[in-house]
Each structure stands twice: as structure tokens, then as C-alpha cells.
Design an enzyme around this catalytic site. Structure first.
Site, PDB file in Angstrom:
ATOM      1  N   ASP A   1       1.483   4.167   2.940  1.00 42.98           N
ATOM      2  CA  ASP A   1       0.806   3.652   1.750  1.00 42.98           C
ATOM      3  C   ASP A   1       1.304   4.402   0.513  1.00 42.98           C
ATOM      4  OD1 ASP A   1      -0.976   2.250   0.176  1.00 42.98           O
ATOM      5  OD2 ASP A   1      -2.662   3.587   0.602  1.00 42.98           O
ATOM      6  N   GLU A   2       1.262   3.761  -0.652  1.00 39.64           N
ATOM      7  CA  GLU A   2       1.684   4.366  -1.922  1.00 39.64           C
ATOM      8  C   GLU A   2       3.092   4.969  -1.802  1.00 39.64           C
ATOM      9  OE1 GLU A   2       0.009   3.744  -4.406  1.00 39.64           O
ATOM     10  OE2 GLU A   2      -2.145   3.817  -4.051  1.00 39.64           O
TER      11      GLU A   2
ATOM     12  N   GLN B   1       3.808   1.347 -10.625  1.00 38.18           N
ATOM     13  CA  GLN B   1       2.730   2.334 -10.700  1.00 38.18           C
ATOM     14  C   GLN B   1       3.199   3.717 -10.265  1.00 38.18           C
ATOM     15  OE1 GLN B   1      -1.432   0.879  -9.801  1.00 38.18           O
ATOM     16  NE2 GLN B   1      -0.295  -0.706  -8.723  1.00 38.18           N
TER      17      GLN B   1
ATOM     18  N   LYS C   1      -3.663  -4.417  -1.352  1.00 32.51           N
ATOM     19  CA  LYS C   1      -2.724  -3.753  -0.447  1.00 32.51           C
ATOM     20  C   LYS C   1      -3.427  -3.044   0.704  1.00 32.51           C
ATOM     21  CE  LYS C   1      -2.365   0.672  -2.890  1.00 32.51           C
ATOM     22  NZ  LYS C   1      -2.984   1.456  -1.825  1.00 32.51           N
ATOM     23  N   THR C   2      -4.581  -2.420   0.456  1.00 35.87           N
ATOM     24  CA  THR C   2      -5.283  -1.720   1.535  1.00 35.87           C
ATOM     25  C   THR C   2      -5.734  -2.704   2.600  1.00 35.87           C
ATOM     26  OG1 THR C   2      -6.051  -0.061  -0.056  1.00 35.87           O
ATOM     27  CG2 THR C   2      -7.165  -0.137   2.073  1.00 35.87           C
TER      28      THR C   2
END
Length: 679
Positions: free
Chosen positions: A219-220, A250, A32-33
Site C-alpha cells: 500500500d502507498e 500524492q 484503494k483500501t
């Protein structure tokens, strides 16, 4: 030109979708990064978007800095000039520095640290004549912080239930906030709260930042709380070029405000959004991923996805069935040594993951016993925790009443009405009489200036310690006596009484329980075990710590110990996921209080997917609780892993439970759960 040929088709689709809302469901280890950084590079080079129009937000400074470095490697520093890659709070500060004057602050406002905040809280409490010894300023601050994270200001805040701290916080909050304004200061919680307030009260300010940030990435996203969600929603409202990357599987931070519903509802909030799933895993073996998929699919509320890899099947998952937590620690450390020599691995390739920090104790002791370097992440070493030091101080005084440092630590813990001035006067008198402080406590009746009621409390404390010391002179049942002393003192009740956050109090109680377990284990290992011998063992462990034995290469060549919550985002070649039993994972709180194990199952999933090459899972047939062995039920998550993926090994000491007995234990346990759930 940016080379996108190294991306898989789904990653490339996510990078090239730049207009309109985008939801990237990025499974564990799916890159993902890389997608986020390539997407920023694509916007800059292929779409020729000015850097100043791009915003990427994440949760930690470390993650933001790593992302910035990777973007610069892709496109060069010059090309990414103006791009903002920051945390939520850094973004808030940037916005407030420009326009906070509109809210009545000066631009050179200070951001108060926790110690600064506590000073203001204590000042406000003094103004309304609140006894700082009776009420804890930390708890009042925690109440106010919780309110701010729900966007509740001082005028709107009212006590939610009949509680002295709720009532006090409602009175202190307005004074606290007025004081901050007077000092031209804000606290950490104010940053996002004031930014949202600024946008709500001054639409022209919001319009400026909406125009500035035409392309936004988060992100996240599964870890956002309601205030962070609102901030991003307001910024993205004009252009709707919002790309969020996350994994609902997650989402493990519900206890600190993260709301998994935000990522699950993204398609509803942003009609017509593009949804891309990243399911190819670049981290783990096929066996590990099959186990992870088999567990997480049992959560009903989730976005469907299945991780896969082109890296091969790999070794079976090893399941160690062990007699108790001491054999568990011994077996794990033995496996580490075997793998290290067999495959020429460094200690840094191993991690031990557990649900609660209290579980670290036997592993720490065994690693020290074997002289293996380790590093503890996300918590103090076991014997350095405050509640552990407090409890050990009682044992030290019982063993040696002349230990005045330990004596002074416990004389009013739990609170028994012996104030500092009383202790100071007795201490002074003991020096004048050239007698030990403990003896002076026993002769407190000779001090005329101390009130009779206080003398009675001092004598009661002296008698408690003296009687305990006599009991500990008897042979055998050392753990039972330690447990009896802790119960007599009411340490568990004191922790729950003085700590507002029940989850924190529960963890501290578990740590006190581990002291009893440690004493019980010491008795099993040592003939004629004594309290002095146990305390000597603990002291020698401290000596190792101060001598630097546990600092060998600090994590580079050291076994890592950490909680499952701390492990998110990390990966290790060799993972030991320990304690897969009911009431541990899933935690008993989720079973009996929250009535939902979804987040616990996500925690298990996170633990499994930390492993790159090999995963070992452990469970015990029995586990010590206050020094007494109790039968354990295997975690329901173990039953969700296909049997063909597991290589089951039984510890040498483990007693095989008769199948009917094991089934009966499980039936009784789940019948109890069903009754509690009203089923």
C-alpha cells in the site's frame, strides 16, 4: 462467496488480477483500501490461496490494523488465518527473529529506542575524548541513521564533505555498531538494513521467505524509500505476484527519503505488468475534483489520470483575498462560525490546512479569542515549541529581570561561554547575599573564585539585558524592538548553527519570526500596547491550555489544524487551504534551492482533495515578516485553477492593488526566479 458486485469495473479488475505484477494507480478518494482488502479476500476464498502465502505491507501500525479488521469483516477471522498484514519494520523484525543468528546476533535481540541509542552514541564519543557539550549526540545519530537508510555500513561510511560532524560520525559509527552488537541490540534503522543484508548473504533464507510469500501487496507504494523498495523487490523476485497500490500524484515525502521514481518506473521494473487506474472518486464534489485535476496536470513526470465523481457538481470553491495574515485568521474563523450555524455543523467537520507549522499561530490565537475548541495535529501548540519558549524567555527577563526561571533558560543561549558551574556559584552567592540572581550577575566582579574572562562574559550578558530593558520602556514600535533584540542576540544564526537539518532549522526560524508577527498584531489590537501586556496575553493562553479549555471532545467537536503533510489519507467536509502564495505554497525552498515545484504541486493537490463538500482557499495581499508587512504574490497554483470554479471574495480590510502594480510585482518575482534558474 465474496460479493464483488459493489465494486466499480476498475476496482473489480484490480481485485481479480492475481497472477503476475500489478500496478494500481489509485487517485485520491478512489477506494484503494477497499481494493486491497477485497483482493486479499478474493485470493483466500476464490483462489483458495493459503493465508500464510499472502503478505500485505503498509507504512503505519494504524493502517495495518485497520486493514486487518476490514479483511476479517469480509471473510471472517478463520479464513484469514496466517495472512500477514504489517508495516515494513514489523515484517523485518519477523524475518530477523527467525534467522538473525546467521549475522552474529542472538534471537532475543533488543530494539533500542532513541534514548537508548543516544546513550550508546555518548559512550562512544567519550571513548574518543569528544566533548559532549561541543558536539551534539543527536546530530551524530542523525548522520548514522541517514547512512543506514542508504544501506551504508560502518566500514563503508566516509565523510561526504568537509564537516566536523561528518568526520565525527565516521569515527563514532563503527564504535556505535560494535556496542550494539555487544549488547545484542539493534536500532530502528537496522531492521530493514539487516534484513536486506541477511537476504544478500544467505540466499537460502531469502528463498524460504519467497516461497512463504507468493502473493505480495504494498500500500502507498509511492512512499517507499530505496531500502524498502529493495526489500520488496527481493521478496517478489521468484513469483512476481506483486501488486502495488499508490498514487504518484500524492508522493509528498521526498524530504524523508520517499522516491516517486519507484512507482513511475514500476512498469519498467516488471515487464508485462497490468496497469489499472482508479479514477472514480467517492469523496469530493465535481468542482473540487476539476480544480485538483487542473492543478496536478501541470506536473510533467506523472502517470496520466483524471478524477471524476457521480456525486454532482457541488458548491464553487471560495477564494478569500485578504489584507494580511491576521485578517486571514479572522475571516477563516468567521466562516467556520457562519457555516456551523447555517448548516448545523459540528466543529469537528472543519480543518485548516497550511504548508508550514509556523502558519498555525494566528489561527490558534483567533480560535482561542473566539473560545472555539481546536486540536493541533502533527506538532506542539505554538507557544509550547522550544525555540518559541527560548525567545519568549528573553522577553520575560527584559520585562521582569526577577523571573529567575526564564533567566536561567537564556543565560547561555545562544552560547556565550557561561557554564553551569559558573551559574551555580553565582546562584549560591545570590542566596547567601539575599539578592536577586540578576543583580548577582551584575555584581559578579565580587566573586574571586570566578575567572576574569568568565566575569566579563557574565557582565556583558547583564549589560545586554539591562540596555534592552531601558529600550522597552519607550512607547511605540514594540514589534520593532522585539525584532531588533532577536537580531542582536543572533537567534536565527544560532538555530542554523546548532541544528544539522537545515529544513528543521528553517521551520524553527519561522516560528521565532511568528513571535514578532504576534507582537505586531497585538500592537494593532491594543491601545498603548506594552511588553508586559503581550506577555500577559501569552500567559492567559497557557492558562486556557492547562485548564482544559482546548480539550473539549479532543477532535470530535473541535476544529482541526494541521500541515498538508499531516493531512494525507484524511478527509473533512469543510476544508480551509490557507496561504496560497509564492514562497509559501510553493515553498521558497522548492523555488530557490530545489528548483522544482513538482512535490509542492502534489502537496497542493493533496490539500484540495481532502475536501468532501466545500473548499475555501485563502491568500493575502500582504503578510508579516518579522512584524513588517510585505507584499505577496499569488501562488502559481491558483492560476492553474479555472476561474469559473472560483467564487472570489475580498476581505473587508483588503486593499485592492492596482492591476498594473500587481502585474509588475509578479513580473519582478518570476524574472528573479528565471535568473536563478539560469534561463
Amino acid at each position: 462467496m465474496l460479493d464483488l458486485h459493489t465494486l466499480n469495473p476498475e476496482q473489480r479488475s484490480a481485485v481479480e488480477h492475481t497472477e503476475g505484477p500489478l500496478l494500481v494507480l489509485a487517485g485520491a478518494g478512489s477506494g484503494k483500501t477497499r481494493v486491497i482488502t477485497c483482493r486479499i479476500g478474493y485470493l483466500l476464498l476464490q483462489r483458495e490461496v493459503p493465508g500464510a502465502n499472502i503478505l500485505a505491507v503498509t507504512f503505519t501500525n494504524k493502517a495495518a490494523n485497520e486493514m486487518k479488521e476490514r479483511v476479517e469483516e469480509l471473510v471472517g477471522k478463520k479464513a484469514c488465518k496466517g495472512v500477514i498484514l504489517s508495516t515494513f519494520h514489523s515484517l523485518g523484525v519477523r524475518i530477523l527473529r527467525r534467522d538473525i543468528e546467521r549475522l552474529g546476533y542472538k534471537k532475543n535481540f533488543s530494539i533500542y529506542s532513541t534514548s537508548d541509542q543516544l546513550g550508546v552514541i555518548k559512550q562512544a564519543m567519550r571513548e574518543i575524548n569528544i566533548d559532549g557539550k561541543k558536539f551534539d549526540a543527536d546530530t551524530v545519530l542523525w548522520k548514522i541513521s541517514s547512512a543506514k537508510n542508504r544501506l551504508i555500513g560502518p566500514k563503508e561510511y566516509t565523510a561526504r564533505y568537509d564537516d566536523d560532524y561528518e568526520t565525527l560520525a565516521a569515527e563514532v559509527y563503527p564504535r556505535y555498531q560494535l556496542a550494539l552488537r555487544a549488547y545484542n541490540a539493534i536500532d530502528f534503522d537496522d531492521i530493514i538494513m539487516l534484513t536486506v543484508e541477511l537476504f544478500q548473504k544467505h540466499p537460502e533464507v531469502l528463498a524460504h521467505w519467497q516461497e512463504r510469500f507468493r502473493y505480495i501487496m504494498v500500500d502507498e507504494y509511492q512512499d517507499t524509500n530505496p531500502t524498502q523498495y529493495l526489500l520488496i523487490s527481493m521478496l517478489a523476485a521468484r513469483y512476481k505476484n506483486l501488486g502495488v497500490v499508490g498514487d504518484d500524484d500524492q508522493s509528498i515525502y521526498g524530504w524523508r527519503g520517499a522516491d516517486v521514481e519507484k512507482i513511475l518506473a514500476f512498469e519498467h521494473d516488471y515487464k508485462g505488468c497490468r496497469v489499472i487506474k482508479l479514477e472514480q472518486n467517492y469523496r469530493s464534489t465535481g468542482t473540487i475534483l476539476k480544480a485538483a485535476n487542473s492543478v496536478i496536470k501541470n506536473n510533467a513526470k506523472r502517470k496520466e489520470k483524471t478524477l471524476w465523481t457521480a456525486a454532482g457538481v457541488g458548491r464553487p470553491i471560495e477564494l478569500l483575498v485578504l489584507q494580511d495574515d491576521e485578517e486571514e485568521a479572522t475571516a477563516v474563523v468567521e466562516r467556520i462560525q457562519i457555516e456551523r450555524f447555517k448548516s448545523n455543523r459540528s466543529y469537528g467537520e472543519f480543518v485548516i490546512l497550511y504548508r508550514t507549522n509556523a502558519q498555525s499561530r494566528p489561527f490558534e490565537e483567533q480560535l482561542r479569542y473566539e473560545d472555539i475548541p481546536y486540536v493541533l495535529i502533527g506538532g506542539m501548540q505554538f507557544y509550547e515549541r522550544k525555540e518559541v519558549k527560548d525567545a519568549l524567555s528573553y522577553l520575560k527577563v527584559v520585562d521582569n529581570p526577577q523571573d529567575e526561571q526564564a533567566l536561567l533558560r537564556i543565560v547561555n543561549f545562544p552560547k556565550r561561554g557561561i557554564g553551569d558551574s559558573t551559574v551555580t556559584r553565582i546562584n549560591q552567592w545570590s542566596m547567601e547575599q539575599s539578592i536577586p540572581l540578576f543583580e548577582a550577575f551584575g555584581r559578579v566582579a565580587e566573586l574571586e573564585e570566578i575567572a576574569e574572562g568568565t566575569k566579563a562574559k557574565v557582565l556583558a550578558f547583564h549589560r545586554l539585558i539591562s540596555e534592552a530593558a531601558e529600550r522597552f520602556k519607550l512607547p511605540g514600535d514594540l514589534a520593532g524592538r522585539v525584532n531588533g533584540l532577536f537580531k542582536e542576540l543572533g537567534l536565527e544564526e544560532e538555530l542554523f548553527r546548532t541544528i544539522e537539518d537545515a529544513a528543521i532549522a528553517r521551520r524553527k526560524v519561522e516560528n521565532v519570526e511568528q513571535i514578532v508577527n504576534s507582537v505586531a498584531s497585538f500592537e494593532e489590537r491594543v491601545v498603548n500596547a506594552s511588553l508586559s501586556g503581550f506577555l500577559e496575553k501569552v500567559s492567559l493562553m497557557d492558562e486556557d491550555r492547562f485548564s482544559g479549555k482546548d480539550k473539549k471532545e479532543h477532535g470530535k467537536n473541535a476544529v482541526t489544524l494541521m500541515s498538508l503533510h499531516s493531512s494525507k489519507g484524511l478527509e473533512f467536509p469543510m476544508v480551509f487551504l490557507v496561504g496560497l502564495e509564492e514562497e509559501i505554497l510553493p515553498h521558497k525552498r522548492s523555488i530557490y534551492e530545489d528548483f522544482s515545484v513538482d512535490e509542492e504541486r502534489r502537496l497542493c493537490y493533496v490539500g484540495i482533495t481532502r475536501a468532501r463538500q466545500h473548499l475555501t482557499i485563502t491568500r493575502c495581499l500582504q503578510r508579516k515578516k518579522y512584524g513588517t508587512l510585505q507584499e505577496r504574490i499569488p501562488s502559481r497554483f491558483l492560476a492553474e485553477i479555472p476561474a469559473e470554479l472560483l467564487n472570489v471574495q475580498q476581505g473587508q480590510m483588503a486593499k485592492i492593488l492596482v492591476e498594473e502594480e500587481a502585474e509588475q510585482m509578479a513580473d519582478n518575482f518570476f524574472a528573479k526566479m528565471k535568473t536563478m534558474l539560469g534561463g
